[in-house]
Every structure is written in structure tokens, then in C-alpha cells.
Scaffold this motif. Structure first.
Motif, PDB file in Angstrom:
ATOM      1  N   GLY A 117      23.306  42.181  87.691  1.00  0.00           N
ATOM      2  CA  GLY A 117      22.766  40.818  87.662  1.00  0.00           C
ATOM      3  C   GLY A 117      23.865  39.788  87.499  1.00  0.00           C
TER       4      GLY A 117
ATOM      5  N   VAL B 157      25.927  39.395  90.769  1.00  0.00           N
ATOM      6  CA  VAL B 157      25.199  38.614  91.777  1.00  0.00           C
ATOM      7  C   VAL B 157      25.164  37.139  91.406  1.00  0.00           C
ATOM      8  CG1 VAL B 157      22.942  38.239  92.823  1.00  0.00           C
ATOM      9  CG2 VAL B 157      23.816  40.560  92.540  1.00  0.00           C
TER      10      VAL B 157
ATOM     11  N   SER C  88      21.527  40.038  79.148  1.00  0.00           N
ATOM     12  CA  SER C  88      20.646  39.374  80.109  1.00  0.00           C
ATOM     13  C   SER C  88      20.360  37.921  79.734  1.00  0.00           C
ATOM     14  CB  SER C  88      19.340  40.142  80.246  1.00  0.00           C
ATOM     15  OG  SER C  88      18.640  40.107  79.033  1.00  0.00           O
TER      16      SER C  88
ATOM     17  N   ASN D 201      23.007  36.224  81.395  1.00  0.00           N
ATOM     18  CA  ASN D 201      22.707  36.244  82.831  1.00  0.00           C
ATOM     19  C   ASN D 201      21.704  35.164  83.205  1.00  0.00           C
ATOM     20  OD1 ASN D 201      24.417  38.191  83.750  1.00  0.00           O
ATOM     21  ND2 ASN D 201      22.928  39.876  83.672  1.00  0.00           N
TER      22      ASN D 201
ATOM     23  N   ILE E 253      21.050  32.128 100.230  1.00  0.00           N
ATOM     24  CA  ILE E 253      21.155  33.174  99.201  1.00  0.00           C
ATOM     25  C   ILE E 253      20.929  32.568  97.815  1.00  0.00           C
ATOM     26  CG2 ILE E 253      22.788  34.717  98.058  1.00  0.00           C
ATOM     27  CD1 ILE E 253      24.032  35.225 100.843  1.00  0.00           C
TER      28      ILE E 253
ATOM     29  N   ALA F 260      17.300  31.847  97.373  1.00  0.00           N
ATOM     30  CA  ALA F 260      16.542  33.089  97.186  1.00  0.00           C
ATOM     31  C   ALA F 260      16.739  33.630  95.770  1.00  0.00           C
ATOM     32  CB  ALA F 260      17.002  34.127  98.214  1.00  0.00           C
ATOM     33  N   LEU F 261      17.937  33.514  95.227  1.00  0.00           N
ATOM     34  CA  LEU F 261      18.176  33.978  93.854  1.00  0.00           C
ATOM     35  C   LEU F 261      17.448  33.095  92.840  1.00  0.00           C
ATOM     36  CD1 LEU F 261      21.974  34.960  93.907  1.00  0.00           C
ATOM     37  CD2 LEU F 261      19.990  36.468  93.748  1.00  0.00           C
TER      38      LEU F 261
ATOM     39  N   GLY G 221      13.929  34.149  93.250  1.00  0.00           N
ATOM     40  CA  GLY G 221      13.637  35.564  93.040  1.00  0.00           C
ATOM     41  C   GLY G 221      14.097  36.121  91.709  1.00  0.00           C
ATOM     42  N   TYR G 222      15.125  35.553  91.137  1.00  0.00           N
ATOM     43  CA  TYR G 222      15.636  36.150  89.901  1.00  0.00           C
ATOM     44  C   TYR G 222      14.622  36.092  88.748  1.00  0.00           C
ATOM     45  CZ  TYR G 222      19.050  38.020  86.687  1.00  0.00           C
ATOM     46  OH  TYR G 222      19.699  38.845  85.803  1.00  0.00           O
TER      47      TYR G 222
ATOM     48  N   VAL H  20      11.665  36.785  88.888  1.00  0.00           N
ATOM     49  CA  VAL H  20      10.819  37.976  89.020  1.00  0.00           C
ATOM     50  C   VAL H  20      11.467  39.148  88.287  1.00  0.00           C
ATOM     51  CG1 VAL H  20       9.784  39.589  90.650  1.00  0.00           C
ATOM     52  CG2 VAL H  20       9.957  37.158  91.241  1.00  0.00           C
ATOM     53  N   VAL H  21      12.785  39.205  88.348  1.00  0.00           N
ATOM     54  CA  VAL H  21      13.509  40.277  87.656  1.00  0.00           C
ATOM     55  C   VAL H  21      13.570  40.011  86.148  1.00  0.00           C
ATOM     56  CG1 VAL H  21      15.709  41.484  87.497  1.00  0.00           C
ATOM     57  CG2 VAL H  21      14.891  40.667  89.704  1.00  0.00           C
TER      58      VAL H  21
ATOM     59  N   PRO I  72       9.480  40.183  83.716  1.00  0.00           N
ATOM     60  CA  PRO I  72       8.491  41.170  84.161  1.00  0.00           C
ATOM     61  C   PRO I  72       7.142  40.939  83.483  1.00  0.00           C
ATOM     62  CG  PRO I  72       9.995  42.154  82.592  1.00  0.00           C
ATOM     63  CD  PRO I  72      10.537  40.784  82.897  1.00  0.00           C
TER      64      PRO I  72
ATOM     65  N   HIS J 226      15.542  35.158  77.411  1.00  0.00           N
ATOM     66  CA  HIS J 226      15.723  34.857  78.839  1.00  0.00           C
ATOM     67  C   HIS J 226      15.369  33.397  79.115  1.00  0.00           C
ATOM     68  CE1 HIS J 226      15.383  39.317  80.336  1.00  0.00           C
ATOM     69  NE2 HIS J 226      16.344  39.115  79.468  1.00  0.00           N
TER      70      HIS J 226
END
Lengths: 519, 301
Positions: free
Chosen positions: B91, B94, B144, B147, B250, B253-254, B257-258, B260-261, B264, B279
Motif C-alpha cells: 500500500g 503504491v 496503515s 498509509n 491512476i 482510481a487510487l 479505490g483505496y 475500499v481497501v 472493509p 485509518h
């Protein structure tokens, strides 16, 4: 024509009394009194006009004051004339309240003032007066103001009342039966070594009745009942049955008290009178000195418990007879003699106060260490027993001793000890201090790097452990039993892979769109 | 971001970058070795910490019942199992990689490096301290949260990048119009719709998402942003600028989309609960703080 006379000042304050050789006893003096020598001597102003020369101050100390500062005499009192000889009988009374005989006298350094009893000097041991139980002596004063200048003070600032136990001049006989001397008639029968039946009749109101038990067995000859003294008896006739046993009586329960005393022997007392008809009972018992020594019992830790009507055990305490008293009374010096006073009559237990060490809390400083490092557990130790004591507290790991510390504590005292040990071998260790859980210690990395779930329960231990369950957010998971919940800041690799796939799709989609023919 | 596509996307540039070679050259030219070393130091440190015995790592975790400043910092560099470490390192690679590329090409490298230093040095303590707001018997560890800070920084970097590359008239001040819907998106992911009951989220996540979208629309309209036009221009910019547009896509999209990771729907695992709170904190703090600095022009280069 009245003239103002120049007078002398006379004031003494009794602030100390020595020779505290008396054992305890109940004071039976009416009204307020200055008491000392374990309350065995009581001093109070005498009845009669000369009693005004003495009073009790705010601290209940006897003050002899023949001056205007005496609140009983008032501001107009002019004192003692110079060049006069004067005497005053019955200024204050000394009453002996214990049940022995006592020699009493006064020590006073002044020359102009002499304390007297029955017109004779009462100062110094040679001029003592022997007092029987509850007997009083009226103390007077003899003043010699000849050659004194007006305005000066006669006498010293303080005087002392001294006393000592006297060889009894006459003690009521206490064989199987006796009458006598106007006292009650007492009958004692001995059905067995451990039983006595006492009967007293012709008792005067508020009289004291003495029952000689003559070594009734409480625990064989090791512990015996020697005498029962009933004070303030208001029945003309009383009967008391006493029984001793080293074990609890069938109809009673064993000694059980918060301080966990160790029972030595039991005494049952049955009576035919209402307890309110007797003020107090003094129980005299003794124990073989050899027996106490063999059992390691300090006589100071011997006490007496009484079982209440509710079944609970209340400590009444017991005092050890002074060696002088034992010698003077002709008691066996091979035994330790005790005396306890109670106002209730039921089952009693002679017991030993013992220390009781409890580990109330433990805390492991660091729940995880490397092999070869030292782990420290702090343990709070409390003496919940009735006697001071010393105890070695041991830290164990999986039951094996690791370290120990010796603590000395008075009753109800607590202390925190730090127990440290070096752990050379990796592994999980269950720590305990004197059997109380002290948590789990993780040494090294016994589970390897491949997982943490097995070690999830590792934690700092507390003996009183009140770990609360932990939840976060909408977390529905239960934490490890007894340990903290793990809250990793984590992302799922599969989901991350999905995200990367999504990114690739986006880029690929854009690339495809770029290749599309445009008009 | 209301301007039309940047004048740089003229015919010459488009021809030169048709295969993305210009993009690569410019990116390589902007990258500095010291930056790469600093970025690479993080996985190295995480791996080094992971090499420590588990007992030591556990002692470095942040226990809420026994918090210390030391563990407040170290906990974020601690991982107890390989999957945990691998996920966070991946993570990080990216998010930080894309973020650095955006920063280099947007001319805000210094802004990114300052943010990186702040995330690595200060955020661990701040995040741990804020976790104490909810007393519980738990230990926290893992990277995280940091992150998510990079994820929170990403919209800002995208905004600056878009302004530099495609929409020079765009205003950074409009970026909260993206922030609110993203927070709503995270809430929707973390609190999935469930039958209403007192101990379940019910419609809370959906309601928060709707509120976030409405706030975003309101903010956008207040700053003069036309959503539909901005989206259309953004898509066109991405498609018509090989390399630059791909990086922009990109990044977008991150950003979408991130979460979603990171959020959860079921954060529970065996004997553990993923710390979604840290988070969210990481994302929000990393957006709000740097945004204020950006809006104030602190990093204008």
C-alpha cells in the motif's frame, strides 16, 4: 476594721504518677476521677469542705490549689497567712480499683507542704498505706508557712502518687467451699478435670464474687482456667458451670475471625443469672511456659475471644500478669498467667494472634522480554492477621521459584515488594507471587515469525485483574480471554490486489479509448 | 478545477508524447536520488522492525491501557505477521510512489517531502494519542494509518497536478468538494447498510455518504465548480495526454479505490479488529493540514 491580708500562694498539679506496676482493672469510682496505673488508681476530690481545695482540671488531672485561682474557692479567697501552721484533712481521695492489694504513697519534694493520711505523713514509700480492692485513702495537707514572705508559693509544682502491688494481708479462701467474713458463701465442685460448678450465695448487692477454678483443664494442663471474678453482682445467688476443651464444643462453632487467629483452647460458661445482673467477669487463665515455647507462641499474642449471641467471635483481649505480681501472689513461675475481662458470658476461645500475609495485587513491569533479560513483578503484600510477622514472598514461573523477598509487617500494614528474575530460555511463563496470578511473561520469540494469534493472550498481569473487554467501532469480535484486543492498522492484500487490478483496468481503458477512431 | 484543458496539450506536445516518452523523461528528470532513498527507507525500516523478535515487537505496540510516547511512535512501524507487513508495504509503495510522481510532475516535490517527513515523524504520535479518545483494553500497531495519510494527501497532489498540467485556471480551494464525498464514501464502506437495530449501523453509512455528497456539491457550487463539466474535462485530459493523463487516471482510481481497501465492511479477524478509526484519522488529518498550507500558498514554487 478589716484589713487586706498578704497571703501565700499554694498550688500543686498532679500531672504524673509512677510505678505503673498494676495490671488492668475496672475502675468503680463514682463520678469523675483522675486515673492512672492502667486505671487501677483513681484520684478525686474528697467529699466534705476540704475537698474544695482540690479539683479536676480540663484534662481530668487532679489539682490541689489553695489560692484564688481555685474555681471552687472564688476570687475573694485570700490564701494562707504567713507565719502560720495549718492542716486540712480529706482534701482528695485515692481509690484502688483493682483486685489485688496495693501499697500507695505520695512523692513530693516540697518542704512546706506535707501530704497526710489519718494525720500522719503520707509521703515516701516508708509512709505508705496499704489498700484493699476498692478501698480508698483520704489525703490531707499540712502546711508550714513560718518564715515565708507573703506572695510566695508553697510547695512544688507537681506531686506524684506511687503504688505497688502488696503482699495480700488477707485473701478470701477459695477451697471447695468457704464462708466468711461477711462475704458470700461459695461452693466449688469438680466433676472432672475440665469441669467446674460454682455456686455463690448470700451475695451482697454489687459485691464481687471470686470463683477459684484451681487449674481446670482447658487443654489438659497446658492451658488451665485458674479463676473467675464476677464484679458488680446484683443477685443474691448465682450458679456458674465452666467447661474446658481443646476442641470446639459440640454445640458451638470453631473460632473464626477475620484475622484468622489460631485457637488454643475453648472455655464454655453457663450461668443461671441474667447477664445484666453482673457488671463484668474477669477470667484468669494460665498456660505452661514450656508449651508456649514449644509452639513458638509469644505470650503477648495470646488473646481471648468471645462468641456473641449471633455466633460471631469478638476479641476481648488478654493481658499477661507482670512477673512481680506472679511472684508476690505466689503463682507458678513455670506458667504464663493471663487475665481477660468480659461483660458477656458464653463460649470463649483462648487463641493466638497470628500474622496472615495476603498478596492483594501483582503487576508485571514488562510482559515481554528477551532471553537473558530480567523481569520484575511488583506485589502488594498485606498483613491481614492480628500479629506482626515476617514472611518470605516467592515469585514462581510455571511453579518454579524464581525470586523471593522477605517482608516484615505489622497488622493491617501493607508493603510492595519487587521480585526480579532473569529468564534465559525463550517461552511463555505463568508467573505467580505466593500463588497469586501475576500474568504471563513472554520471553523471546517462541512462536516464530509466522503468527501472533497464539500469543494473543500475552499481557501484563494483575492479581486483581479487571481487564475489560475491548471493542472498536462496530467490532463484533471478542478479544483474547484476559488480554487486550489486537488492533492492527492493516489492509487486506487481496483487496489491495483488486485495487491494483482496478487501476490497471482504468489505464487500459484509457489506452483503448485513445486508440478508438475519432471523427 | 473549472478551466478548460491546458494549453500545454497542444499539437506539438501531443505528437511528442504520443508514446509517453516525454512523460517518462520529464519524470526521470524530476526525480532525485535522495528522495528515492528517503522513500525506500520506509520499507527497509518496516522490514528491520519486523525482523525483531515478536516479544520485542509486542513491547513496541501501543497499549491503550499503558500508553507511552515511545510506543505511540513505534507502534506504527510494528507488524506481527508477514501478511500484515506485506499489505502495508504494498500500500505504501503504491500510494507514496504515485504521490511522489504526481508531486514531481506538478512541481510540488518539496511539499510532498515535507508531508512525507511529517507523516513519518509526527503522525504516529498524533494518531496514537487520538486513539486514546476511546478507552479500551487493546493494543494498536501497523503502518496503515500512515498509509491512509498518503491516501489523504493524494487528492491534494492530484489537484495541484491537474492545475499544473491540464487546468491552469483551477483553484486549489475547491478541493474540499472532493474531500466530503470521499469521507462519505469511506463511511458507506465501513458501515454497510444493515437491518436497523441499536447495535448495527443501519443506514448510518448510507446517510453519511449522502451527506458527504451533498456537502461536496454544495462546496463545489459555492466555489464556482461545475461538476459535470469538470468531470468531462478531466476525462478528456486523461485521454488526450498519454503518460500525464495515465498518471492522473491512476491517481483518481487510487483516491476512489483505496478506501475500499482501507475500510472493509467487516474489520474483524481472529482475535483482532482492524483499526478503522486510525485509518479515518490518517486520511482526514493528511488532507486537512496540507490543504490549509496549500490554500495559504505556503508551498508555491
Amino acid at each position: 476594721m478589716p484589713t487586706a491580708r498578704r497571703t501565700l500562694i499554694f498550688a500543686l498539679l498532679l500531672v504524673a504518677a509512677g510505678s505503673l506496676i498494676f495490671t488492668t482493672g475496672a475502675a468503680v469510682v463514682d463520678g469523675p476521677a483522675d486515673t492512672f496505673a492502667d486505671d487501677d488508681l483513681a484520684v478525686q476530690p474528697a467529699d466534705g469542705p476540704n475537698g474544695n481545695y482540690a479539683y479536676l482540671n480540663d484534662d481530668d488531672e487532679i489539682v490541689v490549689d489553695i489560692s484564688a485561682s481555685n474555681p471552687n474557692l472564688g476570687p475573694d479567697f485570700e490564701g494562707v497567712n504567713p507565719d502560720a501552721l495549718a492542716a486540712a484533712d480529706g482534701v482528695f481521695e485515692i481509690t484502688y480499683t483493682a483486685d489485688e492489694y496495693a501499697r500507695v504513697w505520695i512523692d513530693h519534694p516540697g518542704e512546706n507542704v506535707t501530704f497526710t493520711a489519718d494525720g500522719k505523713s503520707f509521703e515516701g514509700r516508708d509512709n505508705n498505706v496499704t489498700l484493699a480492692p476498692n478501698e480508698s485513702v483520704a489525703v490531707g495537707l499540712s502546711l508550714d508557712a513560718r518564715g515565708e514572705v507573703a506572695g510566695t508559693q508553697l510547695g512544688a509544682d507537681e506531686f506524684s502518687i506511687r503504688g505497688e502491688v502488696a503482699e495480700p494481708e488477707s485473701v478470701p479462701s477459695s477451697s471447695d467451699f468457704s464462708t466468711g467474713d461477711g462475704g458470700p458463701t461459695i461452693t466449688v465442685t469438680s466433676p472432672s478435670d475440665d469441669r467446674r460448678e460454682f455456686v455463690a450465695s448470700d451475695i451482697d448487692h454489687d459485691d464481687t464474687v471470686r470463683f477459684e477454678a484451681d487449674g481446670m483443664h482447658l487443654d489438659g494442663e497446658n492451658v488451665t482456667l485458674d479463676r473467675l471474678d464476677l464484679a458488680g453482682v446484683r443477685n443474691e445467688h448465682i450458679e456458674v458451670n465452666a467447661a474446658g476443651s481443646p476442641e470446639p464444643f459440640a454445640n458451638g462453632s470453631a473460632l473464626d475471625a477475620p484475622t484468622t487467629p489460631r485457637p488454643i483452647a475453648y472455655l464454655g460458661v453457663e450461668h443461671d443469672f441474667d447477664p445484666d445482673e453482673v457488671d463484668a467477669m474477669t477470667i484468669r487463665f494460665s498456660a505452661s511456659r514450656e508449651t508456649l515455647d514449644d509452639a513458638g507462641i509469644d505470650p503477648k499474642n495470646v488473646t481471648l475471644y468471645r462468641q456473641t449471641d449471633a455466633g460471631n467471635w469478638a476479641e476481648k483481649g488478654a493481658s499477661v500478669a507482670d512477673e512481680d505480681v506472679v511472684r508476690i501472689r505466689g503463682l507458678s513461675e513455670d506458667r504464663v498467667h493471663f487475665r481477660a475481662t468480659t461483660d458477656g458470658f458464653s463460649t470463649f476461645a483462648v487463641a493466638e494472634r497470628v500474622p496472615r500475609f495476603d498478596v492483594t495485587e501483582t503487576a508485571l513491569d514488562t510482559p515481554a522480554i528477551e532471553p537473558g533479560e530480567e523481569a520484575t513483578v511488583r506485589a502488594t503484600v498485606e498483613n491481614g492477621g492480628g500479629a506482626a510477622g515476617e514472611r518470605t514472598v516467592t515469585l514462581t514461573a510455571d511453579g518454579d521459584p524464581v525470586a523471593n523477598e522477605t517482608v516484615s509487617l505489622a497488622p493491617n500494614e501493607t508493603a510492595t515488594v519487587a521480585l526480579s528474575g532473569v529468564f534465559e530460555t525463550a517461552g511463555e511463563y505463568d508467573l505467580a507471587v505466593a500463588g497469586t496470578d501475576a500474568g504471563t511473561l513472554l520471553v523471546g520469540d517462541p512462536a516464530g515469525d509466522d503468527g501472533s494469534a497464539d500469543n494473543a493472550g500475552t499481557r501484563a498481569g494483575t492479581g486483581s485483574g479487571t481487564d475489560e473487554g475491548a471493542q472498536t467501532g462496530d467490532g463484533a469480535a471478542e478479544g483474547p480471554v484476559g488480554g487486550p484486543t489486537e488492533e492492527p492498522g492493516a489492509i487486506d492484500l487481496v483487496e489491495l490486489g483488486g485495487l491494483l487490478a482496478f487501476v490497471v483496468l482504468v489505464v487500459a481503458g484509457i489506452a483503448l479509448v485513445r486508440r478508438m477512431p475519432r471523427s | 478545477m473549472t478551466a478548460s484543458p491546458n494549453a500545454r496539450s497542444d499539437g506539438t506536445t501531443a505528437k511528442r508524447d504520443a508514446d509517453g516518452s516525454g512523460f517518462r523523461r520529464e519524470l526521470v528528470a524530476g526525480v532525485r536520488l535522495v528522495d528515492l532513498l528517503a522513500l525506500a527507507a520506509v520499507p527497509v525500516v518496516l522490514g528491520a522492525v519486523f525482523a525483531l523478535p515478536e516479544s520485542t515487537r509486542r513491547s513496541l505496540a501501543f497499549a491503550y491501557t499503558d500508553p507511552t510516547v515511545r510506543t505511540a511512535f513505534t507502534a506504527h512501524y510494528v507488524h506481527l505477521d508477514v501478511d500484515h507487513l506485506a499489505g502495508n508495504v504494498a500500500g505504501y509503495v503504491v500510494l507514496a510512489g504515485v504521490g511522489y510522481a504526481l508531486a514531481v510532475l506538478a512541481g510540488c516535490r518539496r511539499f510532498f517531502m515535507v508531508a512525507l517527513a511529517t507523516f513519518l515523524a509526527a503522525f504516529p504520535v498524533v494518531l496514537s494519542a487520538l486513539n486514546l479518545a476511546v478507552p479500551r483494553n487493546a493494543i494498536s500497531f501497523g503502518f496503515s494509518g500512515i498509509n491512509m495519510a498518503f491516501a489523504g494527501l493524494l487528492p491534494l497532489l492530484l489537484g495541484v497536478y491537474a492545475r499544473e498540467r491540464f487546468f491552469p485556471e483551477a483553484s486549489i480551494r475547491a478541493l474540499p468538494a472532493v474531500f466530503f464525498p470521499l469521507v462519505g464514501w469511506m463511511a458507506f464502506l465501513a458501515l454497510p447498510v444493515s437491518p436497523g437495530s441499536l447495535d448495527e449501523p443501519g443506514l448510518a453509512g448510507l446517510a453519511t455518504a449522502v451527506a458527504g455528497i451533498l456537502l461536496g456539491l454544495l462546496y463545489a457550487s459555492s466555489t464556482g465548480v461545475r461538476i459535470r463539466r469538470a468531470l468531462r474535462d478531466g476525462v478528456r485530459a486523461a485521454i488526450s495526454n498519454p503518460g500525464y493523463g495515465d498518471l492522473f487516471a491512476i491517481g483518481v482510481a487510487l483516491v476512489v479505490g483505496y478506501p475500499v481497501v482501507g475500510f472493509p465492511g467487516d474489520p474483524t479477524g481472529p482475535d483482532s479488529v482492524v483499526n478503522l478509526y486510525v485509518h479515518l484519522l490518517g486520511f482526514c488529518l493528511a488532507f486537512i493540514g496540507p490543504f490549509i498550507l496549500l490554500a495559504a500558498g505556503t508551498f508555491e514554487e
